[in-house]
Scaffold this motif. Structure first.
Motif, PDB file in Angstrom:
ATOM      1  N   CYS A   8     -22.073   3.487  66.622  1.00 49.09           N
ATOM      2  CA  CYS A   8     -22.569   3.480  64.821  1.00 49.09           C
ATOM      3  C   CYS A   8     -21.269   4.007  64.047  1.00 49.09           C
ATOM      4  N   VAL A  10     -21.208   4.702  60.496  1.00 51.98           N
ATOM      5  CA  VAL A  10     -21.816   5.150  58.999  1.00 51.98           C
ATOM      6  C   VAL A  10     -20.615   6.518  59.154  1.00 51.98           C
ATOM      7  N   CYS A  11     -21.247   7.555  59.684  1.00 52.71           N
ATOM      8  CA  CYS A  11     -19.789   8.491  60.374  1.00 52.71           C
ATOM      9  C   CYS A  11     -19.339   8.647  60.922  1.00 52.71           C
ATOM     10  N   MET A  13     -19.549  11.034  63.276  1.00 56.00           N
ATOM     11  CA  MET A  13     -19.378  11.218  64.672  1.00 56.00           C
ATOM     12  C   MET A  13     -19.731  10.068  65.784  1.00 56.00           C
ATOM     13  N   GLY A  14     -19.723   8.887  65.069  1.00 56.53           N
ATOM     14  CA  GLY A  14     -19.732   7.789  65.924  1.00 56.53           C
ATOM     15  C   GLY A  14     -20.711   7.794  67.000  1.00 56.53           C
ATOM     16  N   CYS A  15     -21.634   8.355  67.064  1.00 60.50           N
ATOM     17  CA  CYS A  15     -22.837   7.976  67.650  1.00 60.50           C
ATOM     18  C   CYS A  15     -22.826   6.911  68.424  1.00 60.50           C
ATOM     19  N   ASN A  31     -28.408   7.870  68.055  1.00 60.34           N
ATOM     20  CA  ASN A  31     -28.723   8.327  66.870  1.00 60.34           C
ATOM     21  C   ASN A  31     -28.301   9.405  67.010  1.00 60.34           C
ATOM     22  N   LYS A  32     -27.957  10.662  66.249  1.00 58.47           N
ATOM     23  CA  LYS A  32     -28.301  11.328  66.127  1.00 58.47           C
ATOM     24  C   LYS A  32     -28.806  11.842  64.647  1.00 58.47           C
ATOM     25  N   CYS A  33     -28.761  10.870  63.581  1.00 62.68           N
ATOM     26  CA  CYS A  33     -29.872  10.526  62.120  1.00 62.68           C
ATOM     27  C   CYS A  33     -29.689   9.415  62.413  1.00 62.68           C
ATOM     28  N   GLY A  36     -28.165   5.936  61.435  1.00 61.56           N
ATOM     29  CA  GLY A  36     -27.466   5.452  63.164  1.00 61.56           C
ATOM     30  C   GLY A  36     -28.866   4.331  63.239  1.00 61.56           C
TER      31      GLY A  36
HETATM   32  S1  SF4 Z   1     -26.068   7.620  64.302  1.00 63.86           S
HETATM   33 FE1  SF4 Z   1     -25.801   9.050  62.382  1.00 63.86          FE
HETATM   34  S2  SF4 Z   1     -25.047  11.019  62.689  1.00 63.86           S
HETATM   35 FE2  SF4 Z   1     -24.465   9.682  64.661  1.00 63.86          FE
HETATM   36  S3  SF4 Z   1     -22.232   8.050  63.601  1.00 63.86           S
HETATM   37 FE3  SF4 Z   1     -24.477   7.332  62.850  1.00 63.86          FE
HETATM   38  S4  SF4 Z   1     -24.385   8.307  60.965  1.00 63.86           S
HETATM   39 FE4  SF4 Z   1     -23.148   9.496  62.319  1.00 63.86          FE
END
Ligand code: SF4
Ligand SMILES: Cc1cc2nc3c(=O)[nH]c(=O)nc-3n(C[C@H](O)[C@H](O)[C@H](O)COP(=O)(O)OP(=O)(O)OC[C@H]3O[C@@H](n4cnc5c(N)ncnc54)[C@H](O)[C@@H]3O)c2cc1C
Lengths: 117, 420
Positions: A8, A10-11, A13-15, A31-33, A36
């Protein structure tokens, strides 16, 4: 069943995501959020990116003004947009958020200033 | 000249620290910045991804900086641009110079060091050969391309896979250059995984792990480079050489905290981070001198810089108001198995507000581990970690209540295999 390993973006964290597709039904894990999940599905159907770059500026502190697409644009349009952005020149003063190009190449997304100068 | 708090460096760390100090009741603050504008390195980092933690939106570097610059100005905090701090002398007297005021002696009640870091150069990694034009550190190239408006080359090889190198691989590609390869000495990348994905994989730029630079060809301008694979001992393996015709070599081989001033002032430095040894209040070994941001340890995310700097600013204000207990009982932090360093190095629980945040980096890439915090051998926290890498800073929050310990306790953080 199709399986895809994605990171991921998007942020920071790179999940590490695993996206599975079964009968047109996407399922995302890792995904942590929620963003993701949305990213995982979008990346396999219609990948998009925010483009950040610069345009020429006259009369400012610097020679280049940093700009960005207000939303993500389709990935395959990036280079075409970059080519167009290259031809643009603005004059200082500019405020952060000012629209530099409206509806960039029909993407429906505006190019805006990313700083004041 | 006399100020309650003087902040050295007007990057995101200095700005956040100054703003927070003012919010905590100190009015007489001066920020000194050697560049022609505030904002530090962020002004050249035009890509997005900043501020997700702090502002819950995705900003570019200049946008992130501007929010803080605007707030600083609105609060009426004084700053001097084009002004270089030369030295910090006895009794917190700062020596600084610019072309308007000339040489200045500024007496400070407290000092906050936020000079950031600089890039390791060709010299730092001892690249052999002649010195043709076309060899840049990635950050210098970033400044040329994004601020000054000079393109640095057309065919590019990047040495090192730190974030700045990865981001420049994308930037140069978008600007029409061909990035032929990124070569990384270590068997893992030093950058964020998301940057490998969105800066290299998106553009089909190959990343060669366990590779190093053998030769730079060309006399006046770079004409090509040779890279080769290395073995476990980082020795090049004969026969694995790859030749590239290129006009530019970008180096992204790490950052070093900028601590000449700290060193000369006699502040104790941590040999692992190259930054000052600090306590829970971000105070250095010299009382009343605080430090935050990349000058303490290299952060990969500016959000963490902001959080840490707020802590420094708040505590500098507390120091001015004589609210810090200097003689409180103290514990040391100690990196255990798998951890390279921990910031802060010293903790006085009495001065902790709510939670203690420990920041650290791991020494290798790990999967499915537990991160375990112990005080004098007694476990107080355990966190599951699916994926750990040296390029991604880790943090642990410990509640103040859990910090009860006797004088000279040792707080360790270590990695344990899941299930072990
Ligand atoms: S799933 Fe959420 S926390 Fe994880 S990298 Fe993507 S945006 Fe960030
Ligand atoms: C080239 C480069 C690119 C980076 N890219 C990113 C990125 O994309 N994303 C990210 O999150 N992080 C990035 N970082 C890390 C980044 O440095 C931090 O996120 C953040 O900018 C650190 O803030 P800082 O205030 O500690 O340091 P800086 O932003 O470096 O600010 C330090 C300031 O102190 C000033 N200064 C230093 N010495 C003196 C002196 N003697 N007198 C007066 N002023 C002085 C400098 O001019 C500078 O403005 C990058 C770092 C570098 C070096």
């Amino acid at each position: 069943m199709e399986k895809h390993q994605l990171v991921c973006i998007v942020c920071p964290m790179g999940c590490h995501l695993e996206v599975t597709k079964e009968n047109d039904e996407y399922n995302v894990t890792g995904n942590k959020c929620p963003r993701g999940k949305a990213y995982g599905m979008k990346e396999l159907t219609n990948p998009t990116r925010v483009v950040t770059t610069t345009v020429k500026i006259k009369g400012g502190l610097l020679n280049r003004l940093s700009v960005k697409t207000k939303e993500a644009i389709p990935k395959e349009k990036m280079f075409e947009c970059m080519k167009f952005i290259d031809s643009i020149e603005v004059k200082a003063p500019v405020s952060v958020g000012d629209i530099i190009v409206k509806d960039l190449l029909g993407t429906g997304v505006d190019l805006v200033a990313a700083r004041s100068m | 000249m006399k100020y309650d708090i003087v902040v050295v460096g007007g990057g995101p760390a200095g700005l956040a620290a100054a703003i927070e100090a003012k919010k905590n009741g100190v009015d007489n603050i001066l920020v000194i910045e050697r560049d022609r504008e505030l904002g530090g390195i962020l002004q050249q980092c035009i890509h997005n991804g900043f501020g997700l933690h702090v502002f819950k939106e995705e900003l570019t570097g200049p946008e992130y900086a501007e929010k803080f610059i605007t707030e600083l100005k609105n609060m009426g905090i004084e700053y001097k641009l084009d002004t270089m701090v030369l030295e910090i002398g006895e009794e917190r007297v700062i020596h600084a110079i610019n072309t308007v005021d000339g040489f200045m002696r500024i007496k400070a009640g407290a000092i906050i060091l936020s000079m950031g870091c600089r890039e390791r150069t060709r010299g730092a990694i001892s690249i052999p050969g002649s010195r043709p034009a076309g060899v840049f550190t990635a950050g210098t190239a970033q400044r040329f391309v994004n601020m000054e408006g000079y393109m640095v080359g057309k065919r590019v090889v990047i040495l090192g896979s730190g974030d700045i190198g990865l981001i420049m691989a994308r930037r140069m590609t978008l600007e029409g250059a061909k990035v032929l390869a990124v070569a990384e000495l270590m068997p893992f990348s030093g950058g964020l995984t998301r940057n490998i994905v969105q800066c290299l994989e998106d553009y089909h730029i190959p990343l060669y792990l366990s590779h190093t630079l053998m030769e730079i060809k060309g006399k006046d301008r770079v004409e090509g480079v040779v890279i080769a694979e290395v073995d476990k001992n980082r020795k090049p393996i004969p026969g694995t050489e790859k030749h590239y015709d290129c006009d530019t070599l970008l180096l992204s081989v790490g950052l070093i905290p900028e601590n000449e001033i700290s060193k000369n002032a006699g502040i104790a430095l941590d040999p692992v981070t190259s930054g000052p040894i600090v306590n829970e209040s971000m105070e250095t070994s010299i009382e009343g001198v605080f430090a935050c941001g990349n000058v303490v340890h290299v952060h990969d995310l500016v959000d963490f810089v902001t959080a840490e700097s707020k802590r420094a600013g708040k505590n500098a204000a507390k120091y001015i108001k004589k609210e810090i207990k200097a003689d409180a009982k103290t514990a040391k932090t100690k990196p255990g198995e798998g951890i390279r360093y921990i910031v802060p190095h010293m903790v006085r629980p009495e001065n902790v507000d709510g939670t203690l945040d420990l920041f650290m980096r791991v020494d290798n890439v790990y999967k499915d581990m537990n991160m375990v915090v112990k005080i004098d051998g007694k476990e107080i926290k355990r966190m599951k970690k699916k994926h750990l890498a040296p390029g991604e800073m880790e943090s642990v929050k410990i509640k103040k209540e859990d910090l009860g310990f006797k004088e000279d306790a040792v707080i360790t953080v270590q990695l344990e295999k899941e299930g072990a």
